[in-house]
Design a protein around this motif. Structure first.
Motif, PDB file in Angstrom:
ATOM      1  N   ASP A  74       0.820  -1.341  -0.007  1.00  0.00           N
ATOM      2  CA  ASP A  74       0.017  -0.070  -0.054  1.00  0.00           C
ATOM      3  C   ASP A  74       0.866   1.338   0.088  1.00  0.00           C
ATOM      4  OD1 ASP A  74      -2.161   2.147   0.698  1.00  0.00           O
ATOM      5  OD2 ASP A  74      -3.044   0.828   1.906  1.00  0.00           O
ATOM      6  N   VAL A  75       0.747   2.093  -0.960  1.00  0.00           N
ATOM      7  CA  VAL A  75       1.502   3.482  -1.040  1.00  0.00           C
ATOM      8  C   VAL A  75       1.448   4.169   0.221  1.00  0.00           C
ATOM      9  CG1 VAL A  75      -0.126   4.711  -2.370  1.00  0.00           C
ATOM     10  CG2 VAL A  75       2.017   5.192  -2.451  1.00  0.00           C
TER      11      VAL A  75
ATOM     12  N   ALA B 145       3.178   7.525   4.804  1.00  0.00           N
ATOM     13  CA  ALA B 145       3.060   7.723   6.455  1.00  0.00           C
ATOM     14  C   ALA B 145       4.372   7.795   6.719  1.00  0.00           C
ATOM     15  CB  ALA B 145       2.191   6.599   6.996  1.00  0.00           C
ATOM     16  N   ALA B 146       5.501   7.092   6.279  1.00  0.00           N
ATOM     17  CA  ALA B 146       6.652   6.939   6.746  1.00  0.00           C
ATOM     18  C   ALA B 146       7.430   8.149   6.374  1.00  0.00           C
ATOM     19  CB  ALA B 146       7.470   5.900   6.126  1.00  0.00           C
ATOM     20  N   PHE B 147       7.095   8.897   5.474  1.00  0.00           N
ATOM     21  CA  PHE B 147       7.602  10.494   5.058  1.00  0.00           C
ATOM     22  C   PHE B 147       7.112  11.300   5.966  1.00  0.00           C
ATOM     23  CE2 PHE B 147       8.942   8.890   0.659  1.00  0.00           C
ATOM     24  CZ  PHE B 147      10.266   9.201   0.678  1.00  0.00           C
ATOM     25  N   HIS B 148       5.654  11.219   6.053  1.00  0.00           N
ATOM     26  CA  HIS B 148       5.187  12.125   6.983  1.00  0.00           C
ATOM     27  C   HIS B 148       5.617  12.255   8.483  1.00  0.00           C
ATOM     28  CE1 HIS B 148       1.840  14.994   8.273  1.00  0.00           C
ATOM     29  NE2 HIS B 148       1.386  14.023   9.202  1.00  0.00           N
ATOM     30  N   LEU B 149       5.612  10.873   8.843  1.00  0.00           N
ATOM     31  CA  LEU B 149       6.300  10.706  10.173  1.00  0.00           C
ATOM     32  C   LEU B 149       7.503  11.378  10.324  1.00  0.00           C
ATOM     33  CD1 LEU B 149       6.398   9.685  13.192  1.00  0.00           C
ATOM     34  CD2 LEU B 149       7.374   7.456  12.311  1.00  0.00           C
ATOM     35  N   GLY B 150       8.466  11.318   9.395  1.00  0.00           N
ATOM     36  CA  GLY B 150       9.711  12.096   9.472  1.00  0.00           C
ATOM     37  C   GLY B 150       9.430  13.487   9.475  1.00  0.00           C
TER      38      GLY B 150
ATOM     39  N   LYS C 232      18.897   2.588   3.680  1.00  0.00           N
ATOM     40  CA  LYS C 232      18.014   3.289   3.065  1.00  0.00           C
ATOM     41  C   LYS C 232      16.837   2.378   2.201  1.00  0.00           C
ATOM     42  CE  LYS C 232      20.547   3.662  -1.364  1.00  0.00           C
ATOM     43  NZ  LYS C 232      21.185   4.679  -2.552  1.00  0.00           N
ATOM     44  N   LEU C 233      16.654   1.419   2.716  1.00  0.00           N
ATOM     45  CA  LEU C 233      15.854   0.457   2.125  1.00  0.00           C
ATOM     46  C   LEU C 233      14.417   0.746   2.504  1.00  0.00           C
ATOM     47  CD1 LEU C 233      17.609  -3.134   1.661  1.00  0.00           C
ATOM     48  CD2 LEU C 233      17.224  -1.213   0.093  1.00  0.00           C
ATOM     49  N   GLY C 234      13.313   0.498   1.819  1.00  0.00           N
ATOM     50  CA  GLY C 234      12.080   0.601   2.221  1.00  0.00           C
ATOM     51  C   GLY C 234      11.546   1.886   3.139  1.00  0.00           C
ATOM     52  N   LEU C 235      10.663   1.278   3.925  1.00  0.00           N
ATOM     53  CA  LEU C 235      10.039   2.588   5.121  1.00  0.00           C
ATOM     54  C   LEU C 235      11.372   3.137   5.677  1.00  0.00           C
ATOM     55  CD1 LEU C 235       6.574   1.106   6.177  1.00  0.00           C
ATOM     56  CD2 LEU C 235       7.165   2.327   4.136  1.00  0.00           C
ATOM     57  N   MET C 236      12.404   2.275   6.107  1.00  0.00           N
ATOM     58  CA  MET C 236      13.493   2.680   6.928  1.00  0.00           C
ATOM     59  C   MET C 236      14.072   3.840   6.068  1.00  0.00           C
ATOM     60  SD  MET C 236      15.276  -0.898   8.107  1.00  0.00           S
ATOM     61  CE  MET C 236      16.426  -0.301   9.053  1.00  0.00           C
ATOM     62  N   GLY C 237      14.247   3.701   4.728  1.00  0.00           N
ATOM     63  CA  GLY C 237      14.815   4.805   3.989  1.00  0.00           C
ATOM     64  C   GLY C 237      13.963   6.264   3.880  1.00  0.00           C
ATOM     65  N   CYS C 238      12.619   6.008   3.951  1.00  0.00           N
ATOM     66  CA  CYS C 238      11.642   6.913   3.787  1.00  0.00           C
ATOM     67  C   CYS C 238      11.762   7.934   5.120  1.00  0.00           C
ATOM     68  CB  CYS C 238      10.303   6.380   3.623  1.00  0.00           C
ATOM     69  SG  CYS C 238       9.915   5.614   1.893  1.00  0.00           S
ATOM     70  N   VAL C 239      11.612   7.364   6.226  1.00  0.00           N
ATOM     71  CA  VAL C 239      11.330   8.145   7.319  1.00  0.00           C
ATOM     72  C   VAL C 239      13.034   8.818   7.869  1.00  0.00           C
ATOM     73  CG1 VAL C 239      12.114   5.926   8.842  1.00  0.00           C
ATOM     74  CG2 VAL C 239      10.443   7.940   9.661  1.00  0.00           C
ATOM     75  N   SER C 240      13.898   8.199   7.457  1.00  0.00           N
ATOM     76  CA  SER C 240      15.177   8.528   7.785  1.00  0.00           C
ATOM     77  C   SER C 240      15.510   9.946   6.721  1.00  0.00           C
ATOM     78  CB  SER C 240      16.168   7.670   7.654  1.00  0.00           C
ATOM     79  OG  SER C 240      16.468   6.871   6.294  1.00  0.00           O
ATOM     80  N   THR C 241      15.154   9.770   5.533  1.00  0.00           N
ATOM     81  CA  THR C 241      15.347  10.630   4.421  1.00  0.00           C
ATOM     82  C   THR C 241      14.625  11.829   5.005  1.00  0.00           C
ATOM     83  OG1 THR C 241      15.749   9.213   2.734  1.00  0.00           O
ATOM     84  CG2 THR C 241      14.853  11.378   2.093  1.00  0.00           C
ATOM     85  N   ALA C 242      13.263  11.670   5.408  1.00  0.00           N
ATOM     86  CA  ALA C 242      12.351  12.803   5.558  1.00  0.00           C
ATOM     87  C   ALA C 242      12.868  13.494   6.890  1.00  0.00           C
ATOM     88  CB  ALA C 242      10.970  12.300   5.984  1.00  0.00           C
ATOM     89  N   VAL C 243      13.293  13.095   7.722  1.00  0.00           N
ATOM     90  CA  VAL C 243      13.820  13.537   9.001  1.00  0.00           C
ATOM     91  C   VAL C 243      15.218  14.350   8.679  1.00  0.00           C
ATOM     92  CG1 VAL C 243      15.217  13.209  11.458  1.00  0.00           C
ATOM     93  CG2 VAL C 243      12.911  11.770  10.752  1.00  0.00           C
ATOM     94  N   ALA C 244      16.013  13.847   7.970  1.00  0.00           N
ATOM     95  CA  ALA C 244      17.190  14.502   7.386  1.00  0.00           C
ATOM     96  C   ALA C 244      16.651  15.869   6.664  1.00  0.00           C
ATOM     97  CB  ALA C 244      18.253  13.527   6.721  1.00  0.00           C
ATOM     98  N   GLN C 245      15.870  15.696   5.867  1.00  0.00           N
ATOM     99  CA  GLN C 245      15.382  16.737   5.006  1.00  0.00           C
ATOM    100  C   GLN C 245      14.910  17.978   5.792  1.00  0.00           C
ATOM    101  OE1 GLN C 245      12.484  15.040   2.236  1.00  0.00           O
ATOM    102  NE2 GLN C 245      14.134  14.605   0.764  1.00  0.00           N
ATOM    103  N   HIS C 246      14.581  17.597   7.055  1.00  0.00           N
ATOM    104  CA  HIS C 246      13.929  18.570   8.046  1.00  0.00           C
ATOM    105  C   HIS C 246      15.119  18.978   9.020  1.00  0.00           C
ATOM    106  CE1 HIS C 246      10.227  17.479   6.226  1.00  0.00           C
ATOM    107  NE2 HIS C 246       9.626  18.984   6.559  1.00  0.00           N
ATOM    108  N   GLU C 247      16.204  18.794   8.809  1.00  0.00           N
ATOM    109  CA  GLU C 247      17.594  19.056   9.408  1.00  0.00           C
ATOM    110  C   GLU C 247      17.522  18.865  10.671  1.00  0.00           C
ATOM    111  OE1 GLU C 247      17.510  23.301   8.788  1.00  0.00           O
ATOM    112  OE2 GLU C 247      18.359  23.167   6.620  1.00  0.00           O
ATOM    113  N   ARG C 248      17.096  17.392  11.023  1.00  0.00           N
ATOM    114  CA  ARG C 248      17.074  16.881  12.431  1.00  0.00           C
ATOM    115  C   ARG C 248      18.318  15.816  12.223  1.00  0.00           C
ATOM    116  NH1 ARG C 248      16.555  20.173  15.814  1.00  0.00           N
ATOM    117  NH2 ARG C 248      16.695  18.353  17.477  1.00  0.00           N
TER     118      ARG C 248
END
Length: 216
Positions: A23-24, A29-34, A50-66
C-alpha cells in the motif's frame, strides 16, 4: 494537552520494514512521520540503510534538518546490502547489541508497518518495559488498519489473562503521526509492583546484555 504532564522526547527510535509494502499509504505515512519528527525537533534513531520504509522516514527527518542515527550490524554493510545510511552510522556486532543501543539512546519507540524483524523489535521493547528494564513509551502507527490484527490479538491475550491490563497499557496506538507523538509525550509508566523489584545493573557488561534472549 492542557493539564497533562508532557514527557520530554528528544530522540525517537523507529522500527519499520526494509520493504515499502503493498500500500502506497505506508510510504506516505513514513515520509509524513519523518516530517512530523523534524517539525517537532525530534531526532531519529533507526536500523540504518536506505531500504523501504526505513529509507523513507530517515530521508524525511534529514530533510527537516534533524539528526539521524543508524545502528546497523556489520554483517549488513557487506556488499552495501542495505544501502547508505542517511546520517551518522554506528556499526555493531550483533542484532541484540543493536537493540540494546537503540533502547539506551532513544526516549521513545514507534513501529511502522514491517515484518518479523519489526515485530521482534517492538515486542522486545514491550517485554523490557514490562520487566522494568526501561520506562520509555512505545507506540504503533496504525496505518490503514495494518496493526488491527495485532492489537486484537493483544487484547485477546489480556482477556485470556496472559497479559495484565496494566501491561497492556505499555503498547500505545494511533492512526496519525501527530496523535501518536502526543500520546507518547503524555505516557505515564505504571510499573508492576512485583516486577518493579527487579534490579538490572547497568555496570555489568551492558546489564550482562540483560540475558537478551529472555522473552515473556
Amino acid at each position: 494537552m492542557e493539564g497533562v504532564s508532557v514527557r520530554k522526547i528528544k530522540k525517537i527510535c523507529v522500527f519499520c520494514g526494509a520493504n515499502s509494502g503493498k500500500d502506497v499509504a505506508f510510504v506516505n505515512a513514513a515520509f509524513h512521520l519523518g516530517k512530523v519528527l523534524g517539525k517537532r525537533k525530534i531526532d531519529l534513531v533507526y536500523g540504518g540503510g536506505k531500504l523501504g520504509l526505513m529509507g523513507c522516514v530517515s530521508t524525511a527527518v534529514a530533510q527537516h534538518e534533524r539528526q539521524v542515527l543508524g545502528i546497523i550490524p556489520s554483517a549488513f554493510t557487506i556488499n552495501n546490502l542495505v544501502g547508505e545510511t542517511c546520517g551518522k552510522e554506528i556499526k555493531v556486532a550483533t542484532m541484540q547489541e543493536r537493540l540494546v543501543m537503540m533502547m539506551e539512546l532513544s526516549d521513545a519507540f514507534i513501529a511502522l508497518p514491517g515484518g518479523f524483524g519489526t515485530l521482534e523489535e517492538l515486542f522486545q521493547m514491550i517485554s523490557w518495559a514490562q520487566l522494568n528494564i526501561h520506562n520509555k513509551p512505545i507506540g504503533v502507527l496504525n496505518i490503514n488498519g495494518f496493526f488491527n490484527g495485532l492489537l486484537s490479538f493483544v487484547n485477546h491475550a489480556v482477556k485470556q489473562e496472559f497479559i495484565t491490563p496494566r501491561a497492556r497499557k505499555i503498547l500505545i496506538s494511533a492512526t496519525t503521526a501527530d496523535e501518536l507523538v502526543d500520546k507518547l509525550q503524555a505516557f505515564r509508566f505504571e510499573s508492576d509492583p512485583a516486577l518493579s523489584k527487579l534490579k538490572w545493573s547497568p555496570s555489568s557488561s551492558q546489564k550482562e546484555k540483560l540475558d537478551l534472549t529472555l522473552r515473556l
